[in-house]
Write an enzyme that holds these catalytic residues in place. Structure first.
Site, PDB file in Angstrom:
ATOM      1  N   GLU A   1       0.827  -1.196   0.000  1.00 13.93           N
ATOM      2  CA  GLU A   1       0.000   0.000   0.000  1.00 13.93           C
ATOM      3  C   GLU A   1       0.867   1.255   0.000  1.00 13.93           C
ATOM      4  O   GLU A   1       1.986   1.245   0.530  1.00 13.93           O
ATOM      5  CB  GLU A   1      -0.898   0.015   1.252  1.00 13.93           C
ATOM      6  CG  GLU A   1      -1.962  -1.062   1.209  1.00 13.93           C
ATOM      7  CD  GLU A   1      -2.846  -1.091   2.447  1.00 13.93           C
ATOM      8  OE1 GLU A   1      -3.989  -1.530   2.317  1.00 13.93           O
ATOM      9  OE2 GLU A   1      -2.387  -0.700   3.537  1.00 13.93           O
TER      10      GLU A   1
ATOM     11  N   CYS B   1       6.810  -6.724   7.380  1.00  9.77           N
ATOM     12  CA  CYS B   1       7.964  -6.158   8.087  1.00  9.77           C
ATOM     13  C   CYS B   1       8.478  -7.190   9.076  1.00  9.77           C
ATOM     14  O   CYS B   1       7.713  -7.966   9.628  1.00  9.77           O
ATOM     15  CB  CYS B   1       7.538  -4.893   8.832  1.00  9.77           C
ATOM     16  SG  CYS B   1       8.912  -4.044   9.629  1.00  9.77           S
TER      17      CYS B   1
ATOM     18  N   CYS C   1       7.338  -4.324  15.783  1.00 17.76           N
ATOM     19  CA  CYS C   1       7.057  -3.273  16.772  1.00 17.76           C
ATOM     20  C   CYS C   1       5.643  -3.472  17.327  1.00 17.76           C
ATOM     21  O   CYS C   1       4.715  -3.812  16.584  1.00 17.76           O
ATOM     22  CB  CYS C   1       7.197  -1.886  16.145  1.00 17.76           C
ATOM     23  SG  CYS C   1       8.883  -1.559  15.580  1.00 17.76           S
TER      24      CYS C   1
ATOM     25  N   CYS D   1       2.489  -1.435  15.643  1.00 19.69           N
ATOM     26  CA  CYS D   1       2.395  -1.262  14.198  1.00 19.69           C
ATOM     27  C   CYS D   1       1.576  -2.375  13.541  1.00 19.69           C
ATOM     28  O   CYS D   1       1.793  -3.559  13.795  1.00 19.69           O
ATOM     29  CB  CYS D   1       3.794  -1.222  13.595  1.00 19.69           C
ATOM     30  SG  CYS D   1       3.781  -1.161  11.809  1.00 19.69           S
TER      31      CYS D   1
ATOM     32  N   CYS E   1      -0.661   6.737  10.059  1.00 17.43           N
ATOM     33  CA  CYS E   1       0.629   6.197  10.505  1.00 17.43           C
ATOM     34  C   CYS E   1       0.466   4.881  11.275  1.00 17.43           C
ATOM     35  O   CYS E   1      -0.297   4.807  12.233  1.00 17.43           O
ATOM     36  CB  CYS E   1       1.303   7.242  11.385  1.00 17.43           C
ATOM     37  SG  CYS E   1       2.912   6.730  11.955  1.00 17.43           S
TER      38      CYS E   1
END
Lengths: 347, 223
Positions: A92, A112, A116, A119, A330
Site C-alpha cells: 500500500e 515487516c 514493533c 504497528c 501512521c
C-alpha cells in the site's frame, strides 16, 4: 518466461544490459530517459532506439510498470493505493494532499520483520523485499504522480532492512539521468539498524527520520525488539559522528502512548538524549490496532508534551493524522487480509 | 557534503574449529572464542573483513572454550551459502558479542521457532535452564535442534510442537494453539521470544490477551 523489468534499473545497470546485448553505450542513457523522464510504458515506444535494439530488449525485458489495483479515498482527501507486488503479494501507498504539499508515503517491503508492538504492518510478519522498481512504481503509477512534491519512505516495511534496493531507488529518484528530484524532498524513516543507517547517511542525501518513541532503553526494548541489538544510544552516537550540514534534516518520530511515554521524565530523557543534535521531533497520535495493550495519549497531554520540548529548545510539532478512516494513517498500513494464509507454519 | 569515513563494526579474525550439518541445510559452526559473552547475545560475522557482516545469536555456553553459531542456508542470502562451505581451519571475522536479549536465573518461558532456538541453547549451556519452560515450534522433527540437550536438562519442561510430522516425543500441532489453551500463565514472569517476526507478533498478541503485561515480554527478531 517472466521478462525482467527495466524500470528500477540504475544507469550503471542499464549500461551493463546494453553491453551484454552488444548495443551502443549511449543506449543506456536513452533508455533511462524514456523510463524516468518520458514515462514510457513500453519498450516499443522508445522510438529513438534502433529497431534492432528495441527488438533485442523486448526479447528479455519489459518496462515493468504496474498500475494500482485499488484506491480508497478518505474524507480528508488522503488516498490509499493498493499495488500488486511479485509473488502474488500486495503493498500500500498513501497519497496525502495538503495546501502546498502533496506527499506520497511509500512502502519498501511486503510486511515487516521488526515486530514493533504498535504497528499494524508488523502484524502480518514479513513476506518479501521490494525491488527498486516496485518502490519507485508507487510514485510513477498513481494519477497524482506529476503533482507530488514530497516522498516519504514511511509505508510498509523497514526501509533500511532493504538497503540495497532503497539506495538504488534513491539514486534513480535524485540523479540527473533519473527523476532529478532534490533529495530534500525525500525523507527515509528507520527504526535504527545502525550499519545500514551508516550506508544511508553516506550514500544518500535524503532526510532521515528515526522512530524513537521513548528515550529509555528498557522501555524501548518492550515496544521495539530492535532495541535488543541496536540501542537508541548507539543510534544517536552514530548520528553524532556525521556532519549533516544545514540542509539535511534529522527528525525523530514519537508515537505517544498514554501513561507509557508521555511523562515529565520522558521530556527530560529526550532532552538529555538529543542534546546537541540539530533535529526536530514529530509527535504522532497512536492509532489503536487490534490486540494492542497501548492507548493513545489525549491531545491535551500531547500539547503539553510538545510545549515542554519546545521550551527545552527542541523543535517539536504534533503531526496531523490523515486518512484514519481508510486505515492509511501512521502505523495502519497492512495487506494481511490479502495474504494467502495457507502456507505451512512452523509455530 | 563532506562525511566522515564509514566506521564499520570491528571484526576480529577467528579460526573455524568445527562445522556440522545438523539437519538438511542447517549448520553449526564453532570458532575460537575471543571474548566472553552473556548468554543471549549476538555477534556480527563476515567471511571477509570488508563484507557487511550479518548478526547471529551465539549458540553455545559462556563457559565453553569455543563459540558456536547456528544457521540455515538462505539461498538468496549473501553469506550463508558461502558460510556453509567453510572448512575447519578457515578464518571468519567476528565482532565482540553485543545485544540485550539476556537470560537470567529467574523463572521464565522460552519460546522459539526454528533456528530461533540459538540463544536458548546458549542459556541452557550456561546453566540458566532451571525454572524455565521451553516451547519450540518447527515443521519437521529434524528441526528440533539440540533436542537431546534440552531433553536431558529440562525433561517435561521442554515441549516440542511439530506442525507437519508426528511421533511420541513431540506434540503435533501449533505452539500458538497450546498457548491459547493455557489458563494459568503467570503475568509475573518473563516470556522470552525468539524467531521470525510472524511468530513473535502472533505469540506476543496471545500472551497480551492472556493478561501478560507487555513489559514482561522480551522479543528478539531475526532480520
Amino acid at each position: 518466461m517472466q521478462k525482467e523489468p527495466l524500470y528500477g534499473k540504475t544507469l550503471n545497470e542499464l549500461k551493463e544490459i546494453v553491453k551484454q546485448h552488444n548495443l551502443p553505450g549511449f543506449t543506456a542513457g536513452q533508455i533511462a530517459d524514456w523510463l524516468y523522464k518520458k514515462r514510457a510504458e513500453s519498450i516499443d515506444s522508445m522510438t529513438n532506439l534502433s529497431k534492432k535494439a528495441r527488438q533485442l530488449l523486448s526479447e528479455n525485458f519489459e518496462t515493468g510498470i504496474t498500475l494500482p489495483s485499488k484506491v480508497q479515498e478518505s474524507v480528508d482527501g488522503t488516498k490509499k493505493y493498493l499495488f500488486p507486488a511479485h509473488k502474488q503479494l500486495f503493498i500500500e501507498a498513501a497519497y496525502i494532499p495538503e495546501d502546498n504539499r502533496k506527499t506520497l508515503c511509500i512502502s519498501s517491503q511486503v510486511g515487516c520483520k521488526m515486530g514493533c508492538l504498535f504497528c499494524m504492518t508488523g502484524k502480518q510478519g514479513f513476506q518479501s523485499q521490494l525491488t527498486a522498481g516496485e518502490i519507485l512504481n508507487q510514485i510513477r503509477s498513481i494519477p497524482e504522480s506529476e503533482e507530488l512534491t514530497n516522498v516519504v519512505y514511511m509505508g510498509m516495511g523497514e526501509p533500511l532492512d532493504n538497503i540495497e534496493e532503497v539506495l538504488k531507488s534513491l539514486d534513480i529518484l535524485t540523479s540527473d539521468w533519473g527523476y532529478g528530484w532534490s533529495p530534500r524532498r525525500i525523507n527515509v524513516s528507520t527504526i535504527g539498524i545502525v550499519p545500514a543507517m551508516r550506508r544511508f547517511i553516506e550514500e544518500s542525501e535524503a532526510h532521515l527520520a528515526i522512530s524513537l518513541h521513548t528515550p529509555f532503553n528498557e522501555e524501548r526494548q518492550k515496544l521495539m525488539p530492535i532495541e535488543q541489538v541496536y540501542s537508541i544510544e548507539q543510534v544517536i552516537e552514530t548520528l553524532r559522528e556525521y556532519d549533516f550540514g544545514r540542509q539535511r534534516r534529522i527528525s525523530f518520530e514519537y508515537i505517544m502512548f498514554e501513561g507509557i511515554n508521555d511523562t515529565p521524565a520522558h521530556v527530560k530523557g529526550l532532552t538529555k538524549l538529543l542534546n546537541g543534535i540539530r533535529c526536530r521531533i514529530n509527535l504522532i497520535r497512536f492509532h489503536p490496532i487490534p490486540d494492542s495493550p497501548l492507548r493513545g495519549t489525549p491531545h491535551k497531554t500531547m500539547q503539553w508534551f510538545c510545549d515542554q520540548l519546545n521550551n527545552k529548545g527542541i523543535t517539536t510539532t504534533i503531526r496531523r493524522s490523515r486518512g484514519e478512516d481508510i486505515y492509511a494513517a501512521c502505523g495502519l498500513l497492512s495487506t494481511k487480509a490479502l495474504l494467502n494464509d495457507n502456507k505451512p507454519k512452523d509455530f | 557534503m563532506p562525511h566522515t569515513q564509514r566506521k564499520k563494526k570491528n571484526l576480529y579474525p577467528s579460526l573455524v574449529l568445527g562445522k556440522k550439518e545438523i539437519a538438511d541445510g542447517v549448520f553449526t559452526i564453532e570458532t575460537e572464542k575471543k571474548f566472553s559473552f552473556i548468554p543471549g547475545q549476538v555477534i556480527a560475522l563476515a567471511l571477509n573483513p570488508e563484507d557487511e557482516p550479518r548478526l547471529y545469536s551465539i549458540a553455545s555456553g559462556n563457559e565453553g572454550k569455543t563459540l558456536r553459531i547456528l544457521f540455515d542456508i538462505n539461498p538468496e542470502g549473501q553469506l550463508t551459502p558461502a558460510l556453509s562451505k567453510c572448512r575447519i581451519g578457515d578464518t571468519v571475522f567476528v565482532s565482540e558479542p553485543f545485544g540485550k536479549f539476556i537470560g537470567t536465573q529467574e523463572q521464565a518461558f522460552w519460546i522459539a521457532t526454528g533456528t530461533g532456538i540459538a540463544p536458548f541453547i546458549s542459556m541452557l549451556e550456561s546453566g540458566l535452564a532451571i525454572n524455565k519452560t521451553l516451547l519450540h515450534g518447527a515443521r519437521y522433527i529434524s528441526q528440533f535442534y539440540f533436542a537431546d540437550k534440552f531433553e536431558e536438562a529440562m525433561h517435561k519442561n521442554y515441549l516440542r510442537f511439530c506442525t507437519a510430522e508426528e511421533n511420541n516425543m513431540v506434540i503435533h500441532g501449533r505452539l500458538t494453539d497450546y498457548l491459547k489453551k493455557q489458563e494459568t500463565l503467570s503475568p509475573k514472569i518473563k516470556y522470552y521470544l525468539c524467531g521470525s517476526a510472524e511468530m513473535v507478533v502472533e505469540v506476543r498478541d496471545i500472551l497480551i490477551n492472556k493478561g501478560i503485561p507487555f513489559n514482561n515480554i522480551v522479543a528478539e527478531i531475526y532480520f
